[in-house]
Design an enzyme around this catalytic site. Structure first.
Site, mmCIF file in Angstrom:
data_model
loop_
_atom_site.group_PDB
_atom_site.id
_atom_site.type_symbol
_atom_site.label_atom_id
_atom_site.label_comp_id
_atom_site.label_asym_id
_atom_site.label_seq_id
_atom_site.Cartn_x
_atom_site.Cartn_y
_atom_site.Cartn_z
ATOM 1 N N GLU A 195 0.884 -1.174 0.000
ATOM 2 C CA GLU A 195 0.000 0.000 0.000
ATOM 3 C C GLU A 195 0.912 1.211 0.000
ATOM 4 O OE1 GLU A 195 -3.192 0.113 -0.232
ATOM 5 O OE2 GLU A 195 -3.770 -1.945 0.166
ATOM 6 N N CYS B 197 -2.665 9.403 2.024
ATOM 7 C CA CYS B 197 -2.303 8.696 0.781
ATOM 8 C C CYS B 197 -3.373 8.904 -0.277
ATOM 9 C CB CYS B 197 -2.078 7.215 1.056
ATOM 10 S SG CYS B 197 -3.468 6.407 1.868
HETATM 11 P P1 NDP Z 1 7.964 5.237 4.844
HETATM 12 O O1 NDP Z 1 8.057 4.500 3.571
HETATM 13 O O2 NDP Z 1 9.045 6.170 5.205
HETATM 14 O O3 NDP Z 1 7.822 4.228 6.079
HETATM 15 C C1 NDP Z 1 6.796 3.267 6.151
HETATM 16 C C2 NDP Z 1 7.184 2.196 7.151
HETATM 17 O O4 NDP Z 1 8.291 1.443 6.639
HETATM 18 C C3 NDP Z 1 7.653 2.760 8.484
HETATM 19 O O5 NDP Z 1 7.227 1.929 9.540
HETATM 20 C C4 NDP Z 1 9.157 2.707 8.336
HETATM 21 O O6 NDP Z 1 9.828 2.651 9.555
HETATM 22 C C5 NDP Z 1 9.322 1.393 7.604
HETATM 23 N N1 NDP Z 1 10.610 1.233 6.951
HETATM 24 C C6 NDP Z 1 11.524 2.169 6.607
HETATM 25 N N2 NDP Z 1 12.587 1.596 5.983
HETATM 26 C C7 NDP Z 1 12.333 0.265 5.939
HETATM 27 C C8 NDP Z 1 13.024 -0.850 5.402
HETATM 28 N N3 NDP Z 1 14.188 -0.724 4.781
HETATM 29 N N4 NDP Z 1 12.472 -2.073 5.512
HETATM 30 C C9 NDP Z 1 11.272 -2.234 6.117
HETATM 31 N N5 NDP Z 1 10.552 -1.203 6.639
HETATM 32 C C10 NDP Z 1 11.087 0.033 6.553
HETATM 33 O O7 NDP Z 1 6.542 5.961 4.795
HETATM 34 P P2 NDP Z 1 5.967 7.025 5.787
HETATM 35 O O8 NDP Z 1 5.913 6.448 7.166
HETATM 36 O O9 NDP Z 1 6.677 8.314 5.581
HETATM 37 O O10 NDP Z 1 4.450 7.144 5.285
HETATM 38 C C11 NDP Z 1 4.034 7.996 4.278
HETATM 39 C C12 NDP Z 1 3.836 7.245 2.986
HETATM 40 O O11 NDP Z 1 2.891 6.204 3.177
HETATM 41 C C13 NDP Z 1 3.260 8.112 1.886
HETATM 42 O O12 NDP Z 1 3.920 7.842 0.671
HETATM 43 C C14 NDP Z 1 1.813 7.666 1.819
HETATM 44 O O13 NDP Z 1 1.197 7.906 0.578
HETATM 45 C C15 NDP Z 1 1.934 6.220 2.121
HETATM 46 N N6 NDP Z 1 0.670 5.689 2.588
HETATM 47 C C16 NDP Z 1 -0.019 4.824 1.778
HETATM 48 C C17 NDP Z 1 -1.257 4.365 2.158
HETATM 49 C C18 NDP Z 1 -2.010 3.393 1.320
HETATM 50 O O14 NDP Z 1 -2.946 2.801 1.840
HETATM 51 N N7 NDP Z 1 -1.687 3.193 0.057
HETATM 52 C C19 NDP Z 1 -1.883 4.798 3.418
HETATM 53 C C20 NDP Z 1 -1.068 5.685 4.189
HETATM 54 C C21 NDP Z 1 0.156 6.113 3.772
HETATM 55 P P3 NDP Z 1 10.419 4.021 10.183
HETATM 56 O O15 NDP Z 1 9.290 5.001 10.229
HETATM 57 O O16 NDP Z 1 10.831 3.570 11.523
HETATM 58 O O17 NDP Z 1 11.532 4.452 9.273
#
Ligand code: NDP
Length: 518
Positions: free
Chosen positions: A263, A297
Site C-alpha cells: 500500500e 495517501c
Molecule cells: P515510509 O516509507 O518512510 O515508512 C513506512 C514504514 O516502513 C515505516 O514503519 C518505516 O519505519 C518502515 N521502513 C523504513 N525503511 C524500511 C526498510 N528498509 N524495511 C522495512 N521497513 C522500513 O513511509 P511514511 O511512514 O513516511 O508514510 C508515508 C507514505 O505512506 C506516503 O507515501 C503515503 O502515501 C503512504 N501511505 C499509503 C497508504 C495506502 O494505503 N496506500 C496509506 C497511508 C500512507 P520508520 O518510520 O521507523 O523508518
C-alpha cells in the site's frame, strides 16, 4: 518490545534518520538505546520504546508462531467475540486514543476522531464477515467432474508482519491488522518510528482482551526493525508507506520468497464536470486536500475542472480556503507536518511550480513555516512539474482547466501513481470514475470508499498492489484451500492407466457435446 514511561530527555542523542546529531523537534531519535517519540508541534516527549533488532524481531515472530496455532484454533465465532470486545474497549477509550494521536502525530482531534471511527468500522466488519467470506463453501463441480463434491475454504497464512506509516497510525495498519486477525493469523506489528506510542496503545488494548497468547505483538525501532521483520520468516508482509521504501521491502522479502501486500503513495485527482454541484465539489477538494494537513495517501493533490465552470469553481475554492489555518491547538483546522523532512518536499514543489509559470491563488512560499504549512492553492502549473507528478504530502492543491472529460481523464491518468480518485458530476460520475486508472473512486463524495468496509482498498502502478478491506482484504491474509471429494465412482475410469479405448471414444463424444456446440 520495551516501553518506558516518558521521562525527561537525557543523554546524548544518537544519530537519527534526519542525519542530525541534535534532532529537530518531532524527529524521533535514539537516546540511551531507546527510541524517543516526540510531538511534531511542540517537541514534547511522548514516550520511549525499544529499538528492536534482528534477535528481538525473530523472537517475537517465534512467539507469534505458537500464538497463531492457538488463535486459528479458536475458530471464527470465538475470534469474532474477542475482536468485538477489542472494538468495544477501543470505542470506550476513544478520547484517550485521539488525544494520544494528537500528541504524537500532531493531528487535530477532529481528524483523529474520524480516523479512529473508520478503523473501528473495519474491525467490526472484518470480525462479522470473516466466517462467511473465508469459511468452507461448496462450489459446482461441473458436468465433467459431476461425481465430485467440490469446496473451497481460506485458512490463515500463520504469522503476518504489518509495517505501518505515521500519517494514519490507527486506520492504515488496522486495514491489515484487523483483517489478518479476523482471518486467524497472528500479527507482529512494526509502527512508524514517528508513532510508536499509538502502535503500542493498539497492541496493549488488544492484549487486555486477548491475554492467553501473544496474538498481536509490537516491535519498535527505526527502518532496520522493519527490514528485520521482512527477513524474519513471517508468512506475509503487509506494508503501508512510501513507494521508495516499498521497493526495499519487496527486495528484502524476495530473499525468502515472502509474499507482500504493498500500500504505497498516491497523487489523487478530483475531476469537476461542467454539471457538478460546485459548492460540494469545492468543499470536497478542500477537505480532501487539506485535512490531516494533506498527509493522506488518498488525499486530493490535483484538481481538473472543465472549462465552463473553472472560474466559478476556483472562486468558491479560494473563498473557502482563505479562512483555514494550521496550528498546534487540538482544534486547529490543520495540524503540523509530522515528518520534518517532508517540509522540504512541500517547499520544493511550491517553488518549482511557481518557477515554471504556476501562480498561487491561496498562500505561497510564505505558507511554509515549519512545522506548519498553511493551505496553498496553485493554478497554471505545467503537467510535467513535480507538484503534478510527485507525491507532495502537504496541504497543497493544483487546479487546472481542462477542455473536456477526455482531457481530464488523460491528465488524471498521467502519473505513475494510481490509488484513489474523486469525480463530481451529475450525469456521468460513474462513467468517468470507470475510466480513471485508480484502485478506488468516490463520485460526488470524498474518500467515501475508505469508510465503506466492504470495498477493497489498494493501488495500481507505483501506488502498490494487493488489497486491504472488504472480502478481498480478508482473503489477502489467507491461502485458498481447494478440496474435491469423490462422491461416487464413474462407470468409466478417466484418470487412470486402466482407461480403455471405449472410455477414450466416450470422452471424445462428451467433448464434442460439452464444448463443441455451445
Ligand atoms: P515510509 O516509507 O518512510 O515508512 C513506512 C514504514 O516502513 C515505516 O514503519 C518505516 O519505519 C518502515 N521502513 C523504513 N525503511 C524500511 C526498510 N528498509 N524495511 C522495512 N521497513 C522500513 O513511509 P511514511 O511512514 O513516511 O508514510 C508515508 C507514505 O505512506 C506516503 O507515501 C503515503 O502515501 C503512504 N501511505 C499509503 C497508504 C495506502 O494505503 N496506500 C496509506 C497511508 C500512507 P520508520 O518510520 O521507523 O523508518
Amino acid at each position: 518490545m520495551t516501553v518506558q514511561p516518558a521521562p525527561s530527555r537525557s543523554g546524548q542523542p544518537a544519530p537519527n534518520r534526519s542525519g542530525l546529531e541534535t534532532p529537530a523537534p518531532g524527529v524521533p531519535s535514539v537516546v540511551d538505546g531507546a527510541l524517543v517519540s516526540t510531538s511534531p508541534a511542540t517537541g514534547e516527549e511522548v514516550g520511549r520504546f525499544g529499538v528492536d533488532g534482528e534477535a528481538e524481531v525473530r523472537a517475537a515472530v517465534a512467539r507469534a508462531r505458537d500464538a497463531a496455532g492457538w488463535w486459528a484454533g479458536q475458530g471464527f465465532k470465538a475470534r469474532k467475540k474477542l475482536l468485538s470486545a477489542w472494538r468495544r474497549a477501543m470505542a470506550q477509550r476513544i478520547d484517550e486514543l485521539t488525544e494520544l494521536m494528537h500528541r504524537e502525530g500532531g493531528k487535530p482531534l477532529d481528524d483523529a476522531l474520524i480516523e479512529a471511527t473508520i478503523a473501528l468500522e473495519h474491525i467490526d466488519w472484518a470480525a462479522r464477515k470473516a466466517e462467511k467470506v473465508l469459511g468452507p463453501r461448496r462450489v459446482s463441480a461441473g458436468l465433467l467432474m459431476a461425481n465430485q463434491a467440490a469446496s473451497v475454504e481460506y485458512p490463515p497464512l500463520g504469522v503476518v508482519g504489518v509495517i505501518g506509516p505515521w500519517n494514519y497510525p490507527v486506520l492504515t495498519p488496522m486495514g491489515s491488522i484487523a483483517y489478518a486477525l479476523a482471518a486467524g493469523n497472528a500479527v507482529v506489528f512494526k509502527p512508524s518510528e514517528y508513532t510508536p506510542a499509538v502502535g503500542s496503545w493498539l497492541v496493549e488494548t488488544f492484549a487486555e482482551v486477548v491475554s492467553d497468547a501473544p496474538v498481536l505483538q509490537l516491535v519498535t525501532g527505526l527502518g532496520e526493525t522493519g527490514a528485520a521483520l521482512c527477513r524474519s520468516g513471517v508468512d506475509k508482509i503487509a506494508f503501508t508507506g512510501s513507494t521508495a521504501t516499498g521497493k526495499k521491502v519487496m527486495a528484502a522479502c524476495a530473499e525468502t520468497l515472502t509474499p507482500v501486500l504493498m500500500e504505497c503513495g498516491g497523487k489523487d485527482v478530483l475531476i469537476v464536470d461542467a454539471d457538478a454541484d460546485l459548492d460540494a465539489a469545492a468543499d470536497a477538494a478542500l477537505w480532501g486536500g487539506m485535512s490531516n494537513a494533506g498527509q493522506t495517501c488518498v488525499g486530493v493533490e490535483r484538481v481538473y475542472v472543465l472549462e465552463p465552470v473553472y472560474d466559478q469553481f476556483v472562486d468558491k475554492l479560494v473563498t473557502r480556503a482563505s479562512s483555514l489555518k494550521a496550528g498546534a491547538e487540538p482544534d486547529a483546522d490543520l495540524g503540523p507536518i509530522t515528518m520534518p523532512s517532508q517540509i522540504d518536499v512541500i517547499r520544493r514543489h511550491i517553488d518549482d511550480a511557481l518557477a515554471h509559470g504556476g501562480r498561487a491563488v491561496v498562500g505561497g512560499p510564505e505558507s511554509v513555516r515549519a512545522p506548519f504549512v498553511d493551505p496553498v492553492i496553485l493554478v497554471d502549473v505545467p503537467e510535467e512539474s513535480a507538484a503534478i507528478q510527485e507525491e507532495t504530502f502537504g496541504p497543497t492543491l493544483t487546479v487546472a482547466k481542462v477542455a473536456d472529460v477526455e482531457d481530464a481523464v488523460n491528465r488524471a491518468n498521467g502519473t505513475r501513481y494510481a490509488l484513489g480518485a474523486t469525480v463530481f458530476s451529475k450525469r456521468r460520475g460513474v462513467e468517468i470514475a470507470r475510466r480513471l486508472r485508480s484502485g478506488m473512486a468516490s463520485v460526488n463524495g470524498i474518500v467515501s470508499f475508505a469508510g465503506v468496509a466492504a470495498l477493497p482498498f489498494g493501488g495500481v502502478g507505483d501506488s502498490g498492489f494487493g488489497r486491504i478491506h472488504g472480502e478481498d482484504g480478508l482473503r489477502e491474509f489467507t491461502r485458498p484451500k481447494s478440496i474435491a471429494r469423490t462422491r461416487f465412482s464413474l462407470p468409466m475410469a478417466l484418470l487412470s492407466f486402466d482407461r480403455t479405448e471405449k472410455t477414450n471414444a466416450l470422452l471424445k463424444t462428451l467433448v464434442r457435446r460439452l464444448y463443441g456446440r455451445r
